[in-house]
Design an enzyme around this catalytic site. Structure first.
Site, PDB file in Angstrom:
ATOM      1  N   SER A  83      23.720  71.781  37.681  1.00 48.22           N
ATOM      2  CA  SER A  83      24.125  71.198  36.404  1.00 48.22           C
ATOM      3  C   SER A  83      25.605  70.858  36.312  1.00 48.22           C
ATOM      4  CB  SER A  83      23.738  72.129  35.261  1.00 48.22           C
ATOM      5  OG  SER A  83      22.335  72.104  35.062  1.00 48.22           O
ATOM      6  N   LYS A  86      26.217  67.311  35.554  1.00 48.47           N
ATOM      7  CA  LYS A  86      26.153  66.727  34.217  1.00 48.47           C
ATOM      8  C   LYS A  86      27.458  66.065  33.770  1.00 48.47           C
ATOM      9  CE  LYS A  86      22.278  69.458  32.363  1.00 48.47           C
ATOM     10  NZ  LYS A  86      21.712  69.955  33.625  1.00 48.47           N
ATOM     11  N   TYR A 169      20.230  73.296  25.123  1.00 49.35           N
ATOM     12  CA  TYR A 169      20.599  72.806  26.454  1.00 49.35           C
ATOM     13  C   TYR A 169      19.364  72.290  27.170  1.00 49.35           C
ATOM     14  CZ  TYR A 169      22.968  72.980  31.023  1.00 49.35           C
ATOM     15  OH  TYR A 169      23.520  72.672  32.239  1.00 49.35           O
ATOM     16  N   GLU A 291      32.248  71.511  28.573  1.00 47.17           N
ATOM     17  CA  GLU A 291      32.268  72.430  27.439  1.00 47.17           C
ATOM     18  C   GLU A 291      33.690  72.959  27.302  1.00 47.17           C
ATOM     19  OE1 GLU A 291      29.179  75.098  28.632  1.00 47.17           O
ATOM     20  OE2 GLU A 291      27.708  73.471  28.682  1.00 47.17           O
ATOM     21  N   LYS A 334      32.245  74.038  33.356  1.00 46.55           N
ATOM     22  CA  LYS A 334      30.808  73.787  33.485  1.00 46.55           C
ATOM     23  C   LYS A 334      30.299  74.565  34.680  1.00 46.55           C
ATOM     24  CE  LYS A 334      26.906  72.023  32.244  1.00 46.55           C
ATOM     25  NZ  LYS A 334      26.228  73.247  32.758  1.00 46.55           N
ATOM     26  N   SER A 337      23.677  75.337  38.848  1.00 47.19           N
ATOM     27  CA  SER A 337      22.876  76.106  39.810  1.00 47.19           C
ATOM     28  C   SER A 337      21.642  75.327  40.204  1.00 47.19           C
ATOM     29  CB  SER A 337      22.419  77.441  39.193  1.00 47.19           C
ATOM     30  OG  SER A 337      23.503  78.215  38.758  1.00 47.19           O
TER      31      SER A 337
END
Length: 386
Positions: A83, A86, A169, A291, A334, A337
């Site tokens: 992720s 992202k 999420y 984030e 961020k 995995s």
């Protein structure tokens, strides 16, 4: 005895090299002290660590890329980043806006007419990118195995919350953003990533599909009992968790986020969009992919923001109107995995400081963040010492 004189420029150069060597030794000791215990505790075969400090890149490599052929990890070893893909997907979507292909307030139905008549028709691209479209789940159901079943799923999906009130999420959420961004740009998502975004960022060895010539550099991931693993294909895997990359390229991405001035104007605008705050979720501000937290931040707060509940449970979200531009002191992070890999990236623009951790085992987020937080805190204190 004759006196020996050293020319001043040569002396200064010698002193500079000595200071640099001492600084490198100190940095190596700091990273060793925080990475080696994690590797031992979680039986991690290999890790690549990259740090950018005042614009300078530093690389630290540990262990092996695969257990059956003890090839040492290097800064060129390819890891799955899950992720952590992202923020890259979000950057592509923001680039599509910067180049006039879409706007984040567009509805999903504008870019995929087959969604018309479904609840997702009116979901904004921003809602998809911030996981606030109404409760799309973490993963697709097992029955979603091809484009037809994926479209059928999206068409029959029913929201659990009023859009914009909860953050849940979701790979199907941000994955759909990536798909629609690619549709707006007129090319497949992997083609745009490998042919447009990665080259623009200077990420010369990053892939959605690792080419055969690069397979020797592609590490194996490992399960808890050290069985070899690599990510399995799934719907929108490329968009949500599909990037394979190395420490050098991921550090370039972090450096681009710290200082985008060398990039094209469109890409600079895109990066600013990913940093902007769109929703407040507890103490975290949700950007696009990234984030964000106020800096400095305690270890406990940063771990709480990356705890399993943040990925597995809906969280109340408050829309920020207008979007909150990046405050002076912020930390962006961020995690990522796959079954056999664990990754983490974090950077602090006000300190010109960033860190990447890549490992070929999926170990707990709390351990990644503890190691990274300790390293960043030590470097921050050192840089602020008169």
């Amino acid at each position: 005895m004759p006196r020996t004189f050293i020319a001043l420029p040569a002396l200064l150069t010698t002193l500079a090299f000595t200071a640099a060597a001492q600084a490198d030794d100190t940095l190596q000791s700091l990273v060793d002290a925080n990475v080696r215990p994690v590797m031992a505790e979680y039986d991690i075969a290999g890790m690549a660590v990259a740090i950018t400090l005042n614009g300078q890149a530093h690389y630290f490599n540990y262990g092996v890329a695969r257990l059956d052929d003890p090839q040492a990890v290097t800064s060129d070893t390819l890891f799955e980043i899950g992720s952590l893909s992202k923020p890259l997907t979000a950057t592509l979507a923001a680039l599509a806006q910067a180049t006039g292909k879409l706007t984040l307030i567009d509805s999903a139905g504008q870019h995929w007419p087959e969604l018309r008549g479904s609840p997702l028709e009116h979901a904004s691209l921003l809602a998809l990118g911030t996981y606030t479209a109404g409760g799309l789940p973490l993963q697709f159901p097992d029955k979603v195995t091809d484009p037809a079943s994926m479209l059928a799923y999206y068409r029959q999906w029913q929201p659990e919350h009023i859009a914009g009130t909860q953050r849940r999420y979701s790979n199907p959420s941000i994955g759909l953003l990536g798909l629609l961004a690619a549709k707006s740009m007129g090319q497949p998502f992997p083609t745009l990533m490998e042919g447009t975004l990665f080259p623009a960022l200077g990420m010369s060895h990053s892939y959605i599909q690792v080419p055969s010539a690069q397979m020797p550099r592609y590490a194996f991931g490992y399960s808890k009992d050290n069985q070899p693993l690599r990510v399995t294909p799934g719907m929108l895997d490329a968009e949500a968790y599909g990037v394979k990359t190395n420490a050098k390229d991921m550090l370039r991405f972090v450096q681009a986020n710290l200082s985008p001035t060398g990039l094209s104007p469109d890409l600079q605008r895109a990066i600013v969009m990913t940093h902007s705050g769109y929703y407040r979720v507890g103490e975290m501000t949700q950007g696009l992919g990234w984030e964000r937290y106020p800096y400095p931040i305690s270890l406990e707060r940063l771990q709480a923001g990356n705890a399993p509940a943040m990925a597995l449970e809906s969280q109340p979200a408050t829309r920020l109107l207008p979007p909150e531009l990046e405050p002076g002191d912020s930390l962006f992070n961020k995690t990522g995995s796959t079954g056999g890999f664990g990754a983490y990236a974090v950077f602090v623009p006000s300190q010109n400081l960033g860190l990447v951790l890549l490992a070929n085992k999926n170990y707990p987020n709390a351990a990644r963040i503890k190691a990274a937080h300790a390293i960043l805190s030590a470097l921050d204190q050192h840089s602020s010492t008169p």
